[in-house]
Write an enzyme that holds these catalytic residues in place. Structure first.
Site, mmCIF file in Angstrom:
data_model
loop_
_atom_site.group_PDB
_atom_site.id
_atom_site.type_symbol
_atom_site.label_atom_id
_atom_site.label_comp_id
_atom_site.label_asym_id
_atom_site.label_seq_id
_atom_site.Cartn_x
_atom_site.Cartn_y
_atom_site.Cartn_z
ATOM 1 N N ASP A 35 -19.130 36.653 13.576
ATOM 2 C CA ASP A 35 -19.581 35.729 12.561
ATOM 3 C C ASP A 35 -21.125 36.085 12.343
ATOM 4 O O ASP A 35 -22.137 35.921 13.422
ATOM 5 C CB ASP A 35 -19.496 34.180 13.065
ATOM 6 C CG ASP A 35 -19.876 33.406 11.696
ATOM 7 O OD1 ASP A 35 -20.952 33.437 11.126
ATOM 8 O OD2 ASP A 35 -18.887 32.265 11.653
ATOM 9 N N TYR A 60 -23.037 35.916 2.509
ATOM 10 C CA TYR A 60 -22.707 34.684 2.116
ATOM 11 C C TYR A 60 -22.692 34.674 0.565
ATOM 12 O O TYR A 60 -23.855 34.676 0.085
ATOM 13 C CB TYR A 60 -23.457 33.443 2.537
ATOM 14 C CG TYR A 60 -23.061 32.034 2.179
ATOM 15 C CD1 TYR A 60 -22.368 31.098 3.112
ATOM 16 C CD2 TYR A 60 -23.241 31.748 0.927
ATOM 17 C CE1 TYR A 60 -22.103 29.886 2.631
ATOM 18 C CE2 TYR A 60 -22.877 30.361 0.504
ATOM 19 C CZ TYR A 60 -22.406 29.445 1.446
ATOM 20 O OH TYR A 60 -22.037 28.383 0.898
ATOM 21 N N TYR A 124 -28.932 31.114 -2.936
ATOM 22 C CA TYR A 124 -28.198 32.323 -2.655
ATOM 23 C C TYR A 124 -29.430 33.477 -2.692
ATOM 24 O O TYR A 124 -29.761 34.424 -1.950
ATOM 25 C CB TYR A 124 -27.189 32.413 -3.592
ATOM 26 C CG TYR A 124 -26.507 34.210 -3.689
ATOM 27 C CD1 TYR A 124 -26.013 34.576 -2.419
ATOM 28 C CD2 TYR A 124 -26.743 34.784 -4.549
ATOM 29 C CE1 TYR A 124 -25.472 35.781 -2.337
ATOM 30 C CE2 TYR A 124 -26.681 36.376 -4.624
ATOM 31 C CZ TYR A 124 -25.589 36.659 -3.621
ATOM 32 O OH TYR A 124 -25.299 37.974 -3.563
ATOM 33 N N LYS A 128 -31.146 35.775 -0.005
ATOM 34 C CA LYS A 128 -30.715 37.374 -0.160
ATOM 35 C C LYS A 128 -32.403 38.088 0.144
ATOM 36 O O LYS A 128 -32.451 39.083 0.746
ATOM 37 C CB LYS A 128 -30.075 37.852 -1.215
ATOM 38 C CG LYS A 128 -28.527 37.284 -1.287
ATOM 39 C CD LYS A 128 -27.806 38.071 -0.154
ATOM 40 C CE LYS A 128 -27.650 39.575 -0.510
ATOM 41 N NZ LYS A 128 -26.870 40.392 0.572
HETATM 42 N N1 LIG Z 1 -20.134 39.821 -5.731
HETATM 43 C C1 LIG Z 1 -21.244 39.953 -6.490
HETATM 44 O O1 LIG Z 1 -21.316 39.661 -7.807
HETATM 45 C C2 LIG Z 1 -22.636 40.580 -6.152
HETATM 46 C C3 LIG Z 1 -23.623 40.621 -6.739
HETATM 47 C C4 LIG Z 1 -24.986 41.335 -6.313
HETATM 48 C C5 LIG Z 1 -24.864 41.672 -5.085
HETATM 49 N N2 LIG Z 1 -23.889 41.457 -4.226
HETATM 50 C C6 LIG Z 1 -24.043 41.831 -2.912
HETATM 51 O O2 LIG Z 1 -23.150 42.973 -2.436
HETATM 52 C C7 LIG Z 1 -22.651 42.725 -0.931
HETATM 53 C C8 LIG Z 1 -21.242 42.834 -1.214
HETATM 54 O O3 LIG Z 1 -20.756 41.535 -1.881
HETATM 55 P P1 LIG Z 1 -19.157 41.566 -1.962
HETATM 56 O O4 LIG Z 1 -19.111 41.174 -3.460
HETATM 57 O O5 LIG Z 1 -18.270 42.823 -1.565
HETATM 58 O O6 LIG Z 1 -18.922 40.355 -1.069
HETATM 59 P P2 LIG Z 1 -17.554 39.569 -0.757
HETATM 60 O O7 LIG Z 1 -16.541 40.117 -1.646
HETATM 61 O O8 LIG Z 1 -17.876 38.172 -1.117
HETATM 62 O O9 LIG Z 1 -17.398 39.837 0.579
HETATM 63 C C9 LIG Z 1 -18.179 39.397 1.406
HETATM 64 C C10 LIG Z 1 -17.822 39.540 2.914
HETATM 65 O O10 LIG Z 1 -18.574 39.241 3.904
HETATM 66 C C11 LIG Z 1 -18.044 38.479 4.750
HETATM 67 N N3 LIG Z 1 -18.708 37.237 5.362
HETATM 68 C C12 LIG Z 1 -19.178 36.234 4.699
HETATM 69 N N4 LIG Z 1 -19.548 35.257 5.511
HETATM 70 C C13 LIG Z 1 -19.448 35.677 6.698
HETATM 71 C C14 LIG Z 1 -20.010 35.692 8.272
HETATM 72 N N5 LIG Z 1 -20.543 34.372 8.284
HETATM 73 N N6 LIG Z 1 -19.630 36.267 9.181
HETATM 74 C C15 LIG Z 1 -19.124 37.390 8.972
HETATM 75 N N7 LIG Z 1 -18.681 37.882 7.619
HETATM 76 C C16 LIG Z 1 -18.865 37.287 6.414
HETATM 77 C C17 LIG Z 1 -16.697 38.104 3.986
HETATM 78 O O11 LIG Z 1 -15.453 37.609 5.166
HETATM 79 P P3 LIG Z 1 -14.623 36.643 4.618
HETATM 80 O O12 LIG Z 1 -13.648 37.494 3.889
HETATM 81 O O13 LIG Z 1 -14.337 36.427 6.119
HETATM 82 O O14 LIG Z 1 -15.234 35.657 4.051
HETATM 83 C C18 LIG Z 1 -16.551 39.335 3.303
HETATM 84 O O15 LIG Z 1 -15.848 40.154 3.987
HETATM 85 C C19 LIG Z 1 -23.367 41.512 -0.550
HETATM 86 O O16 LIG Z 1 -24.726 41.817 0.071
HETATM 87 C C20 LIG Z 1 -23.930 40.560 -1.713
HETATM 88 O O17 LIG Z 1 -24.827 39.739 -1.678
HETATM 89 C C21 LIG Z 1 -22.688 40.862 -4.699
#
Ligand SMILES: NC(=O)c1ccc[n+]([C@@H]2O[C@H](COP(=O)([O-])OP(=O)(O)OC[C@H]3O[C@@H](n4cnc5c(N)ncnc54)[C@H](OP(=O)(O)O)[C@@H]3O)[C@@H](O)[C@H]2O)c1
Length: 297
Positions: A35, A60, A124, A128
């Site tokens: 975690d 998150y 958020y 970040k």
């Molecule tokens: N989604 C967007 O639109 C977006 C936009 C801009 C930037 N980003 C950035 O891009 C990156 C990837 O995003 P994504 O969209 O692939 O995110 P995502 O699909 O929400 O996946 C997040 C991952 O983080 C894990 N996670 C969350 N809390 C955790 C914790 N406390 N300990 C361990 N693992 C944890 C989740 O595990 P669980 O499955 O167990 O929850 C999941 O595997 C991130 O850095 C995000 O900030 C995303």
């Protein structure tokens, strides 16, 4: 090269598990193994794995929930990246980390460059930004890739939400005054692997040196609004297996109140990535077509 991948079940992490595989032995880590809010667990998993590269795709990402859970968001997005940077430096390993367009307030008229001053509007974004700064404070070999509006055929994202709502409702009301570049998780993962592959290696670890260390914007080309994105998705309704195409109603942000404020302009300028690594993602519309084609098979 041993690659420790955090967030392997997320949108980007899922794809990274595949695109990084040709570069080394990928050790995927999910929340059950470590975690990110648990500093000791984080340090333990890094020290037992002894990777040459740490890739952190965990975050998150519940933007609205973060407003009522700021401590958890901060622990995962703000503090954990600094610990990973410390552990990477201790091992002589490199760190690749992802961040977001939400570090900006969206008031700029043009796409944001890496030199623009961040000013997050929500918890958020602030968490970040804190993570970016924690990595930068530690130093070492690192690359931070800020991306935006991530979608794909898995996980929680706008594409899949529109598909679900299209089956449930005759009309979709979609925000038309926020601009950004929807970015396919696959493209982020492909480009990330190319960034890693392009770095020279020192003692088996990617050495992001003076020329390449740092912060980069990595998003799809072009620009649209959430409404424009929805229109393009519904244009591919047949390929997406949608039985009917709902009507689309463009609305303003304040007609759809949410707990977290969003920037009006989320566009990122990707010139630094192109200059440094020779990489440029295709336009958001072209990527969407490729993503949909794959899902349609
Ligand atoms: N989604 C967007 O639109 C977006 C936009 C801009 C930037 N980003 C950035 O891009 C990156 C990837 O995003 P994504 O969209 O692939 O995110 P995502 O699909 O929400 O996946 C997040 C991952 O983080 C894990 N996670 C969350 N809390 C955790 C914790 N406390 N300990 C361990 N693992 C944890 C989740 O595990 P669980 O499955 O167990 O929850 C999941 O595997 C991130 O850095 C995000 O900030 C995303």
């Amino acid at each position: 090269m041993r690659i420790l991948l955090f967030g392997s079940s997320g949108q980007v992490g899922w794809e990274l598990r595949r695109t990084l595989a040709p570069l080394g032995h990928v050790v995927p880590v999910d929340r059950a193994t470590a975690d990110l809010a648990d500093k000791d667990a984080l340090r333990r998993v890094v020290r037992t794995t002894e990777p040459a590269l740490i890739v952190n795709a965990a975050a998150y990402t519940a933007v609205d929930r973060a407003e009522s859970e700021p401590e958890v968001a901060r622990a995962v997005n703000g503090v954990a990246p600094g610990i990973l940077a410390e552990e990477a430096r201790r091992l002589g390993a490199a760190l690749v980390h992802f961040s977001t367009d939400f570090v900006f307030d969206g008031k700029k008229a043009d796409p944001y460059t890496e030199d623009d001053a961040p000013a997050p509007l929500n918890v958020y974004g602030a968490s970040k930004l804190e993570g970016e700064q924690a990595i930068q404070a530690v130093g070492g070999a690192y690359v931070i890739l800020r991306t935006s509006w991530v979608y794909g055929m898995r996980g929680h994202n706008f594409l899949l939400t529109v598909c679900r709502l299209a089956r449930e409702r005759p009309t979709l009301r979609i925000v038309d005054d926020q601009t950004g570049a929807p970015t396919w998780s696959r493209m982020i993962a492909e480009a990330t692997a190319l960034v890693v592959a392009g770095a020279p290696q020192t003692s088996g670890a990617p050495a992001f040196g003076k020329e390449t260390n740092g912060l980069y914007h990595l998003s799809a080309g072009g620009a649209t609004t959430w409404f424009g994105f929805a229109r393009e998705i519904l244009g591919a309704a047949a390929a997406l297996g949608l039985p009917t195409v709902p009507a689309l109603d463009p609305i303003k942000t304040d007609e759809y109140p949410l707990p977290a404020r969003r920037p009006a302009n989320c566009l990122l300028a990707n010139d630094k990535l192109r200059r440094t690594f020779g990489l440029a993602l295709p336009s958001w519309a072209e990527s969407l077509r490729m993503c949909v084609e794959e899902g349609a098979r």
